[in-house]
Design a protein around this motif. Structure first.
Motif, PDB file in Angstrom:
ATOM      1  N   GLY A 177       0.765   2.922  -3.246  1.00 38.77           N
ATOM      2  CA  GLY A 177      -0.544   2.925  -3.868  1.00 38.77           C
ATOM      3  C   GLY A 177      -0.781   1.793  -4.850  1.00 38.77           C
ATOM      4  O   GLY A 177      -1.877   1.664  -5.406  1.00 38.77           O
ATOM      5  N   GLU A 219       0.813  -1.213   0.000  1.00 40.89           N
ATOM      6  CA  GLU A 219       0.000   0.000   0.000  1.00 40.89           C
ATOM      7  C   GLU A 219       0.849   1.267   0.000  1.00 40.89           C
ATOM      8  O   GLU A 219       0.356   2.359  -0.289  1.00 40.89           O
ATOM      9  CB  GLU A 219      -0.917   0.008   1.228  1.00 40.89           C
ATOM     10  CG  GLU A 219      -0.275   0.433   2.534  1.00 40.89           C
ATOM     11  CD  GLU A 219       0.665  -0.602   3.131  1.00 40.89           C
ATOM     12  OE1 GLU A 219       1.439  -0.254   4.042  1.00 40.89           O
ATOM     13  OE2 GLU A 219       0.629  -1.781   2.684  1.00 40.89           O
ATOM     14  N   LYS A 262       1.680   6.408   4.387  1.00 43.16           N
ATOM     15  CA  LYS A 262       0.598   7.282   3.942  1.00 43.16           C
ATOM     16  C   LYS A 262      -0.279   7.683   5.122  1.00 43.16           C
ATOM     17  O   LYS A 262      -0.232   7.072   6.191  1.00 43.16           O
ATOM     18  CB  LYS A 262      -0.254   6.573   2.880  1.00 43.16           C
ATOM     19  CG  LYS A 262       0.466   6.336   1.564  1.00 43.16           C
ATOM     20  CD  LYS A 262      -0.477   5.764   0.508  1.00 43.16           C
ATOM     21  CE  LYS A 262       0.244   5.580  -0.826  1.00 43.16           C
ATOM     22  NZ  LYS A 262       0.660   6.869  -1.407  1.00 43.16           N
ATOM     23  N   SER A 263      -1.104   8.695   4.899  1.00 42.70           N
ATOM     24  CA  SER A 263      -2.034   9.121   5.938  1.00 42.70           C
ATOM     25  C   SER A 263      -3.123   8.066   6.108  1.00 42.70           C
ATOM     26  O   SER A 263      -3.385   7.262   5.199  1.00 42.70           O
ATOM     27  CB  SER A 263      -2.673  10.458   5.562  1.00 42.70           C
ATOM     28  OG  SER A 263      -3.559  10.293   4.457  1.00 42.70           O
ATOM     29  N   GLU A 316      -6.277   8.548   6.106  1.00 42.51           N
ATOM     30  CA  GLU A 316      -7.345   8.781   5.137  1.00 42.51           C
ATOM     31  C   GLU A 316      -7.042   8.076   3.815  1.00 42.51           C
ATOM     32  O   GLU A 316      -7.921   7.434   3.221  1.00 42.51           O
ATOM     33  CB  GLU A 316      -7.526  10.292   4.905  1.00 42.51           C
ATOM     34  CG  GLU A 316      -8.120  11.051   6.085  1.00 42.51           C
ATOM     35  CD  GLU A 316      -7.136  11.227   7.243  1.00 42.51           C
ATOM     36  OE1 GLU A 316      -5.907  11.093   7.009  1.00 42.51           O
ATOM     37  OE2 GLU A 316      -7.591  11.471   8.368  1.00 42.51           O
ATOM     38  N   GLU A 317      -5.802   8.196   3.361  1.00 46.16           N
ATOM     39  CA  GLU A 317      -5.404   7.520   2.119  1.00 46.16           C
ATOM     40  C   GLU A 317      -5.465   6.000   2.280  1.00 46.16           C
ATOM     41  O   GLU A 317      -5.917   5.288   1.376  1.00 46.16           O
ATOM     42  CB  GLU A 317      -3.989   7.939   1.728  1.00 46.16           C
ATOM     43  CG  GLU A 317      -3.848   9.375   1.289  1.00 46.16           C
ATOM     44  CD  GLU A 317      -2.398   9.758   1.042  1.00 46.16           C
ATOM     45  OE1 GLU A 317      -2.048  10.015  -0.115  1.00 46.16           O
ATOM     46  OE2 GLU A 317      -1.617   9.797   2.014  1.00 46.16           O
ATOM     47  N   LEU A 318      -5.014   5.514   3.439  1.00 42.56           N
ATOM     48  CA  LEU A 318      -5.012   4.072   3.668  1.00 42.56           C
ATOM     49  C   LEU A 318      -6.426   3.510   3.708  1.00 42.56           C
ATOM     50  O   LEU A 318      -6.692   2.431   3.165  1.00 42.56           O
ATOM     51  CB  LEU A 318      -4.278   3.757   4.974  1.00 42.56           C
ATOM     52  CG  LEU A 318      -2.767   4.010   4.978  1.00 42.56           C
ATOM     53  CD1 LEU A 318      -2.203   3.830   6.379  1.00 42.56           C
ATOM     54  CD2 LEU A 318      -2.052   3.097   3.988  1.00 42.56           C
ATOM     55  N   ARG A 319      -7.345   4.222   4.326  1.00 39.21           N
ATOM     56  CA  ARG A 319      -8.737   3.751   4.370  1.00 39.21           C
ATOM     57  C   ARG A 319      -9.311   3.601   2.968  1.00 39.21           C
ATOM     58  O   ARG A 319     -10.014   2.636   2.670  1.00 39.21           O
ATOM     59  CB  ARG A 319      -9.583   4.722   5.195  1.00 39.21           C
ATOM     60  CG  ARG A 319      -9.292   4.683   6.697  1.00 39.21           C
ATOM     61  CD  ARG A 319      -9.874   5.879   7.403  1.00 39.21           C
ATOM     62  NE  ARG A 319      -9.489   5.927   8.810  1.00 39.21           N
ATOM     63  CZ  ARG A 319      -9.322   7.037   9.516  1.00 39.21           C
ATOM     64  NH1 ARG A 319      -9.517   8.226   8.931  1.00 39.21           N
ATOM     65  NH2 ARG A 319      -8.974   6.979  10.788  1.00 39.21           N
ATOM     66  N   GLN A 320      -9.003   4.550   2.112  1.00 37.03           N
ATOM     67  CA  GLN A 320      -9.492   4.472   0.733  1.00 37.03           C
ATOM     68  C   GLN A 320      -8.861   3.296  -0.012  1.00 37.03           C
ATOM     69  O   GLN A 320      -9.558   2.506  -0.674  1.00 37.03           O
ATOM     70  CB  GLN A 320      -9.173   5.775   0.006  1.00 37.03           C
ATOM     71  CG  GLN A 320      -9.713   5.855  -1.425  1.00 37.03           C
ATOM     72  CD  GLN A 320     -11.215   5.949  -1.475  1.00 37.03           C
ATOM     73  OE1 GLN A 320     -11.817   6.775  -0.798  1.00 37.03           O
ATOM     74  NE2 GLN A 320     -11.851   5.104  -2.271  1.00 37.03           N
ATOM     75  N   LEU A 321      -7.544   3.173   0.099  1.00 39.99           N
ATOM     76  CA  LEU A 321      -6.837   2.101  -0.609  1.00 39.99           C
ATOM     77  C   LEU A 321      -7.297   0.724  -0.148  1.00 39.99           C
ATOM     78  O   LEU A 321      -7.583  -0.160  -0.970  1.00 39.99           O
ATOM     79  CB  LEU A 321      -5.330   2.240  -0.394  1.00 39.99           C
ATOM     80  CG  LEU A 321      -4.594   3.315  -1.188  1.00 39.99           C
ATOM     81  CD1 LEU A 321      -3.183   3.501  -0.651  1.00 39.99           C
ATOM     82  CD2 LEU A 321      -4.557   2.963  -2.672  1.00 39.99           C
TER      83      LEU A 321
END
Length: 448
Positions: A161, A158, A181-182, A184-189
């Motif tokens: 990305g 991750e 990563k933040s 927020e980015e991790l939750r999306q990924l």
């Protein structure tokens, strides 16, 4: 890149390559082994790029100024990232099992691959670490296995990305926490990762992971604390180098005795993740538990190098982010003895991103008699900002009440550890992105 090269060669491809580490004389035995297998290795001067029919595969860290990249552009060679190549191979397999999460991916991949092998599925396995079950004198760097079966087990990353490239049948998510990563980015990924899979295995004990459950089409859940986990564990007994527990399958009420040859509660979570992954792929829970009984671990995952004549034990470990370091220290502190934690940060960028969290872990997971020693971060060249380094982490550790020293040179760190180590101490060598850390750990043991 090594495991990918092994898988490609196993499929009949002609593979050549270069590596800055080879030019610098680091881990020569690894490159000699690759040459013995028929890989063509070249200096990193562009000489290996000879025509437009070649495809250049480069990791994300390779800059456009590297001679191979320049030559490939001149010839018009196609270029792929490491992740693009792995995703292409993985997605072409009939049955892909993708192992995701911030921490534990390599161990869960090794465990899942071993279960699948034990169950007769003959999988292909792509790992970021050497799997001891598959290592031998002829294959000392067994970070990949090429099988004839339909199953392809791989850890997926991750941090860059690239997890978005994979289309798994089974997605495994063990934990979600701050790393590259933040959140927020991790939750999306990770949410999108679960949504692409036919079935997902997730850890209900990890709040961030559990919150992503609605993204999954179908679920096999696991955990230790959660009473809602379909696959759980009780009667946990931790030893210095092993662990036993009873695995519960709450779907049918069955229980299964688990014996692990690797220590730590984090490895129990890894084992439950692998059991859930294998079960999602059609392996019975009882068979998965039985397979793990002969799993012997990965290189650099709480890897006990040895104990010196003076009684000091040296452990080689991949811990490099707050969660991984916390798990390693928790395993050590579950048993008596002082801990000397040597930490080599795996880059200036990651250190800047997670420095506060890392320092808090090192300050709070260790006791008043323990010590942390940091050298300068890994740096093999490039344009990264090096304005904030290990000395900042030492200040943060001390501000949180911990004991730490900054010694810039790794060799000087070894001398300092040899000076302060006493009988009964455990010295843990932690860090990533540097194959020579294992050599450092072995040399350190010889000095104690």
């Amino acid at each position: 890149m090594l495991p990918l090269a092994l898988i490609l060669k196993g499929h009949g491809a002609q593979v050549a390559g270069s590596d800055r580490s080879r030019d610098q004389g680091r881990t020569p035995e690894k490159f000699a082994w690759l040459e013995s297998l028929g890989f063509d290795l070249h200096p990193q001067d562009g000489s290996g790029i000879t025509g437009a029919e070649q495809t250049l595969v480069a990791s994300a860290a390779v800059e456009d100024t590297v001679p191979e990249v320049i030559r490939a552009k001149e010839f018009g060679c196609p270029r792929m990232s490491r992740a693009e190549l792995l995703a292409t191979l993985f997605n072409a397999a009939p049955f892909g099992v993708a192992i995701g999460g911030t921490s534990g991916k390599s161990t869960v991949t090794g465990m899942t691959g071993w279960i699948m092998t034990h169950a007769g599925r003959d999988p292909t396995i792509m790992n970021g670490a050497v799997m001891k079950n598959f290592a031998s004198p002829d294959a000392p760097f067994a970070s990949a296995r090429v099988g004839e079966g339909e199953v392809f087990v791989s850890e997926v990353d991750e941090s860059d990305g690239s997890i978005a490239l994979y289309r798994p049948k089974v997605a495994v998510l063990g934990n979600v926490s701050l790393d590259h990563k933040s959140l927020e980015e991790l939750r999306q990924l990770f949410g999108d990762f679960l949504a692409r899979a036919d079935i997902s295995a997730i850890n209900l004990d990890d709040a961030e992971t559990a919150a992503l459950a609605p993204h999954a089409k179908a679920l096999v859940t696991f955990g230790i604390a959660s009473p809602d986990a379909q696959i759980g564990a009780t009667e946990v007994v931790e030893g210095p180098t092993s662990l036993t527990a009873t695995v519960l399958d709450r779907r049918d009420g069955s229980s299964h005795a688990l014996v692990l040859k690797v220590p730590g509660r984090h490895n129990l979570y890894n084992a439950l993740a692998a059991i859930a992954a294998a079960n999602a792929a059609g392996v019975a829970v009882a068979e998965a538990v039985a397979g793990l009984g002969s799993f012997v671990g990965l290189a650099r995952r709480f890897d006990i190098v040895g104990t010196s004549p003076s009684g000091v034990t040296v452990i080689d470990d991949f811990g490099h982010n707050p969660d991984k370091v916390s798990a390693t220290l928790a395993t050590l502190k579950a048993h008596p003895g002082r801990v000397i934690a040597f930490f080599q940060p795996h880059g200036y960028g990651p250190l800047k991103q997670m420095g506060h969290e890392l320092a808090r872990v090192l300050a709070t997971r260790l006791g008043p008699d323990d010590m942390t020693i940091l050298c300068d971060p890994v740096y093999f060249g490039g344009t990264v900002d090096r304005s904030e380094g290990s000395e900042r982490i030492v200040r943060l550790i001390e501000a949180d009440g911990g004991k730490a020293e900054y010694v810039p040179s790794r060799e000087d760190c070894a001398a300092r550890i040899a000076e302060i180590a006493k009988p009964g101490d455990r010295v843990v060598v932690m860090g990533a992105r540097d194959d020579t850390l294992t050599v450092f750990a072995k040399d350190l043991l010889a000095r104690l």
